[in-house]
Design an enzyme around this catalytic site. Structure first.
Site, PDB file in Angstrom:
ATOM      1  N   HIS A  11      12.367   7.850  -3.255  1.00  0.00           N
ATOM      2  CA  HIS A  11      12.252   8.330  -4.632  1.00  0.00           C
ATOM      3  C   HIS A  11      12.653   7.299  -5.672  1.00  0.00           C
ATOM      4  O   HIS A  11      12.348   7.455  -6.855  1.00  0.00           O
ATOM      5  CB  HIS A  11      13.113   9.583  -4.830  1.00  0.00           C
ATOM      6  CG  HIS A  11      14.572   9.305  -4.974  1.00  0.00           C
ATOM      7  ND1 HIS A  11      15.380   8.974  -3.897  1.00  0.00           N
ATOM      8  CD2 HIS A  11      15.379   9.279  -6.066  1.00  0.00           C
ATOM      9  CE1 HIS A  11      16.607   8.771  -4.319  1.00  0.00           C
ATOM     10  NE2 HIS A  11      16.642   8.949  -5.635  1.00  0.00           N
ATOM     11  N   MET A  14       8.582   2.677  -6.931  1.00  0.00           N
ATOM     12  CA  MET A  14       7.582   2.915  -7.958  1.00  0.00           C
ATOM     13  C   MET A  14       6.800   4.205  -7.708  1.00  0.00           C
ATOM     14  O   MET A  14       6.677   5.046  -8.595  1.00  0.00           O
ATOM     15  CB  MET A  14       6.610   1.729  -8.033  1.00  0.00           C
ATOM     16  CG  MET A  14       5.484   1.935  -9.032  1.00  0.00           C
ATOM     17  SD  MET A  14       4.406   0.503  -9.226  1.00  0.00           S
ATOM     18  CE  MET A  14       3.686   0.368  -7.580  1.00  0.00           C
ATOM     19  N   VAL A  15       6.288   4.374  -6.494  1.00  0.00           N
ATOM     20  CA  VAL A  15       5.476   5.556  -6.196  1.00  0.00           C
ATOM     21  C   VAL A  15       6.350   6.800  -6.083  1.00  0.00           C
ATOM     22  O   VAL A  15       6.031   7.854  -6.639  1.00  0.00           O
ATOM     23  CB  VAL A  15       4.661   5.355  -4.906  1.00  0.00           C
ATOM     24  CG1 VAL A  15       3.785   6.571  -4.644  1.00  0.00           C
ATOM     25  CG2 VAL A  15       3.792   4.104  -5.003  1.00  0.00           C
ATOM     26  N   GLY A  16       7.460   6.685  -5.365  1.00  0.00           N
ATOM     27  CA  GLY A  16       8.333   7.836  -5.191  1.00  0.00           C
ATOM     28  C   GLY A  16       8.865   8.384  -6.499  1.00  0.00           C
ATOM     29  O   GLY A  16       8.913   9.597  -6.710  1.00  0.00           O
ATOM     30  N   SER A 107      -1.809   2.482   2.525  1.00  0.00           N
ATOM     31  CA  SER A 107      -2.220   1.354   1.696  1.00  0.00           C
ATOM     32  C   SER A 107      -3.654   0.970   2.036  1.00  0.00           C
ATOM     33  O   SER A 107      -4.102   1.136   3.176  1.00  0.00           O
ATOM     34  CB  SER A 107      -1.293   0.164   1.945  1.00  0.00           C
ATOM     35  OG  SER A 107      -1.840  -1.023   1.405  1.00  0.00           O
ATOM     36  N   SER A 108      -4.344   0.407   1.071  1.00  0.00           N
ATOM     37  CA  SER A 108      -5.725  -0.023   1.315  1.00  0.00           C
ATOM     38  C   SER A 108      -5.803  -1.201   2.274  1.00  0.00           C
ATOM     39  O   SER A 108      -6.883  -1.521   2.780  1.00  0.00           O
ATOM     40  CB  SER A 108      -6.396  -0.409  -0.010  1.00  0.00           C
ATOM     41  OG  SER A 108      -5.695  -1.468  -0.639  1.00  0.00           O
ATOM     42  N   CYS A 109      -4.671  -1.856   2.551  1.00  0.00           N
ATOM     43  CA  CYS A 109      -4.689  -3.000   3.469  1.00  0.00           C
ATOM     44  C   CYS A 109      -4.924  -2.582   4.915  1.00  0.00           C
ATOM     45  O   CYS A 109      -5.055  -3.433   5.793  1.00  0.00           O
ATOM     46  CB  CYS A 109      -3.394  -3.789   3.358  1.00  0.00           C
ATOM     47  SG  CYS A 109      -1.965  -2.959   4.068  1.00  0.00           S
ATOM     48  N   TYR A 136       2.344  -5.311   8.081  1.00  0.00           N
ATOM     49  CA  TYR A 136       2.433  -4.146   7.199  1.00  0.00           C
ATOM     50  C   TYR A 136       1.262  -3.198   7.450  1.00  0.00           C
ATOM     51  O   TYR A 136       1.438  -1.979   7.527  1.00  0.00           O
ATOM     52  CB  TYR A 136       2.438  -4.620   5.742  1.00  0.00           C
ATOM     53  CG  TYR A 136       2.548  -3.509   4.723  1.00  0.00           C
ATOM     54  CD1 TYR A 136       3.766  -2.867   4.499  1.00  0.00           C
ATOM     55  CD2 TYR A 136       1.447  -3.114   3.971  1.00  0.00           C
ATOM     56  CE1 TYR A 136       3.885  -1.859   3.557  1.00  0.00           C
ATOM     57  CE2 TYR A 136       1.556  -2.100   3.021  1.00  0.00           C
ATOM     58  CZ  TYR A 136       2.767  -1.479   2.817  1.00  0.00           C
ATOM     59  OH  TYR A 136       2.875  -0.472   1.881  1.00  0.00           O
ATOM     60  N   LYS A 140       1.176   0.797   8.719  1.00  0.00           N
ATOM     61  CA  LYS A 140       0.545   1.877   7.959  1.00  0.00           C
ATOM     62  C   LYS A 140      -0.518   2.608   8.777  1.00  0.00           C
ATOM     63  O   LYS A 140      -0.661   3.833   8.685  1.00  0.00           O
ATOM     64  CB  LYS A 140      -0.049   1.331   6.660  1.00  0.00           C
ATOM     65  CG  LYS A 140       0.997   0.936   5.630  1.00  0.00           C
ATOM     66  CD  LYS A 140       1.858   2.143   5.237  1.00  0.00           C
ATOM     67  CE  LYS A 140       2.883   1.817   4.185  1.00  0.00           C
ATOM     68  NZ  LYS A 140       3.715   2.985   3.820  1.00  0.00           N
ATOM     69  N   PRO A 163      -3.771   4.683  -1.028  1.00  0.00           N
ATOM     70  CA  PRO A 163      -4.006   4.199  -2.390  1.00  0.00           C
ATOM     71  C   PRO A 163      -4.516   2.766  -2.426  1.00  0.00           C
ATOM     72  O   PRO A 163      -4.232   1.969  -1.534  1.00  0.00           O
ATOM     73  CB  PRO A 163      -2.612   4.281  -3.015  1.00  0.00           C
ATOM     74  CG  PRO A 163      -1.682   4.074  -1.865  1.00  0.00           C
ATOM     75  CD  PRO A 163      -2.341   4.743  -0.689  1.00  0.00           C
ATOM     76  N   THR A 164      -5.244   2.471  -3.446  1.00  0.00           N
ATOM     77  CA  THR A 164      -5.607   1.091  -3.739  1.00  0.00           C
ATOM     78  C   THR A 164      -4.392   0.390  -4.320  1.00  0.00           C
ATOM     79  O   THR A 164      -3.282   0.921  -4.266  1.00  0.00           O
ATOM     80  CB  THR A 164      -6.800   1.060  -4.716  1.00  0.00           C
ATOM     81  OG1 THR A 164      -7.268  -0.277  -4.834  1.00  0.00           O
ATOM     82  CG2 THR A 164      -6.427   1.618  -6.080  1.00  0.00           C
ATOM     83  N   ASN A 165      -4.557  -0.792  -4.898  1.00  0.00           N
ATOM     84  CA  ASN A 165      -3.430  -1.531  -5.472  1.00  0.00           C
ATOM     85  C   ASN A 165      -2.814  -0.745  -6.631  1.00  0.00           C
ATOM     86  O   ASN A 165      -3.506  -0.394  -7.583  1.00  0.00           O
ATOM     87  CB  ASN A 165      -3.914  -2.892  -5.985  1.00  0.00           C
ATOM     88  CG  ASN A 165      -4.512  -3.743  -4.887  1.00  0.00           C
ATOM     89  OD1 ASN A 165      -3.814  -4.155  -3.972  1.00  0.00           O
ATOM     90  ND2 ASN A 165      -5.805  -3.987  -4.966  1.00  0.00           N
ATOM     91  N   HIS A 179       3.750  -7.917  -6.210  1.00  0.00           N
ATOM     92  CA  HIS A 179       2.297  -7.880  -6.156  1.00  0.00           C
ATOM     93  C   HIS A 179       1.696  -8.546  -7.391  1.00  0.00           C
ATOM     94  O   HIS A 179       2.408  -8.948  -8.311  1.00  0.00           O
ATOM     95  CB  HIS A 179       1.818  -6.433  -6.026  1.00  0.00           C
ATOM     96  CG  HIS A 179       2.078  -5.832  -4.682  1.00  0.00           C
ATOM     97  ND1 HIS A 179       3.070  -4.905  -4.469  1.00  0.00           N
ATOM     98  CD2 HIS A 179       1.481  -6.034  -3.478  1.00  0.00           C
ATOM     99  CE1 HIS A 179       3.077  -4.556  -3.189  1.00  0.00           C
ATOM    100  NE2 HIS A 179       2.134  -5.221  -2.570  1.00  0.00           N
ATOM    101  N   ARG A 209     -10.499  -6.988  -7.188  1.00  0.00           N
ATOM    102  CA  ARG A 209      -9.483  -6.011  -6.840  1.00  0.00           C
ATOM    103  C   ARG A 209      -9.614  -4.763  -7.709  1.00  0.00           C
ATOM    104  O   ARG A 209     -10.096  -4.809  -8.840  1.00  0.00           O
ATOM    105  CB  ARG A 209      -8.074  -6.594  -7.055  1.00  0.00           C
ATOM    106  CG  ARG A 209      -7.701  -7.710  -6.093  1.00  0.00           C
ATOM    107  CD  ARG A 209      -7.525  -7.218  -4.673  1.00  0.00           C
ATOM    108  NE  ARG A 209      -7.099  -8.283  -3.785  1.00  0.00           N
ATOM    109  CZ  ARG A 209      -7.926  -9.105  -3.140  1.00  0.00           C
ATOM    110  NH1 ARG A 209      -9.234  -8.959  -3.296  1.00  0.00           N
ATOM    111  NH2 ARG A 209      -7.459 -10.045  -2.348  1.00  0.00           N
TER     112      ARG A 209
END
Length: 321
Positions: A11, A14-16, A107-109, A136, A140, A163-165, A179, A209
């Protein structure tokens, strides 16, 4: 009726933190969070104790060790070990603790370096991964397969979104381990303050991107988590259950740099250093599946960068005060 207890793993990231902001707008929910000091997600014993003690109804698995090309190249063992342990501990102990619904953020990677563009969910495991972030990406992919496997064997409802970047509030602005957007934003900002006449950008500027504001990602995550099970299953498959999240629009790194210069107010020259790695030639998500389910991103790149830069400047000023 008792409030739904929702654990947001990661949490503070950034995303959390964006998911927390999103869920705070919902009624009938009780958010459960733990800092890294309070709960070590890499520790099997600690995670086991946590789920034994807490009655959790839903889990958003946003915790991860993340970084850019430099960090992935320098710390591959840390990236694969920590991410595998976090995912395995949380997903398994969530099941043991009776959690029926979980959302895993990937992740999109996960997609091959030369995946067909835009990248559909079916591109998973169809080719060789980009060499700069294999550890990584493997972690994922394992998280997706953990969710699918627990669904098949135990009948739980564990979903995955890719998610994308991402960028936005609470991003990592470290000069080396961040990033492309936060690294570029910091570099341009510092160049503006210093009165520099030029800024050097890694790579040729030609790779393409796609970028998604983190608040849009949080909204999409809550949307997918709350989807009716019949609708979700109608748009996924047992062994292809993850859903791409993105804008469906990409740009070149050069175009990103030009937009960044405009947003930051840097008026100098842009230099592209072709001796630095470009990474994957193009990464654009096919987001038809999510759109059919009823969700689309609403923040343009320039608007998102403006919001992010405003937060970055305010955060930097608060640290100095």
């Amino acid at each position: 009726m008792a409030a739904k207890r929702i654990f947001i793993a990661g949490h503070e990231g950034m995303v959390g933190s964006a998911i927390v902001r999103q869920l705070q707008q919902e009624k009938g929910v009780e958010l459960v969070t733990r800092t890294r000091r309070e709960l070590d997600l890499v520790s099997q014993a600690d995670v086991t104790t946590f789920f034994q003690q807490e009655k959790i109804d839903q889990v958003y698995l946003a915790a991860a060790k993340v970084g850019g090309i430099y960090a992935n190249n320098e710390y591959p063992a840390e990236f694969i070990y920590q991410n595998l342990m976090i995912e395995t501990n949380i997903i398994h102990q969530a099941y043991v603790g009776g959690v029926k619904k979980l959302l895993f953020l990937g992740s999109s990677c996960i997609y091959p370096k030369l995946a067909k563009q835009p990248m559909q969910e079916s591109e998973l495991l169809t080719g060789i991964l980009e060499s700069t972030n294999v550890p990584y990406a493997i972690a994922k992919i394992a998280g997706i397969k953990l969710c699918e496997s627990y669904n098949r064997q135990y009948g739980v409802d564990y979903r995955s979104v890719m998610p994308t970047n991402l960028y936005g509030k609470n991003d990592n602005f470290h000069p080396e381990n961040s990033h492309v957007i936060p690294a570029m934003m910091r570099r341009f900002h510092e160049a503006k303050l210093a009165g520099d006449q030029e800024v050097t950008v890694w790579g040729t500027g030609k790779p393409m991107r796609e970028f998604l504001h983190v608040d849009d990602m949080a909204a999409a995550s809550v949307f997918v988590m709350n989807l009716d099970n019949a609708m979700y299953q109608a748009h996924t498959e047992p062994m292809l259950s993850h859903i791409n999240v993105g804008t469906g629009i990409d740009c070149t790194i050069r175009e990103l740099a030009e937009t960044m210069a405009k947003v930051v107010g840097f008026e100098g020259k842009l230099i592209f250093d072709g001796s630095k790695p470009d990474g994957t030639p193009r990464k654009l998500m096919e987001v038809t599946r999510l759109k059919r389910l009823g969700w689309s991103a609403g923040t343009s790149l320039e608007a998102g960068l403006e919001r992010t830069y405003e937060w970055f400047v305010n955060a930097a000023e608060s640290l100095r005060s």
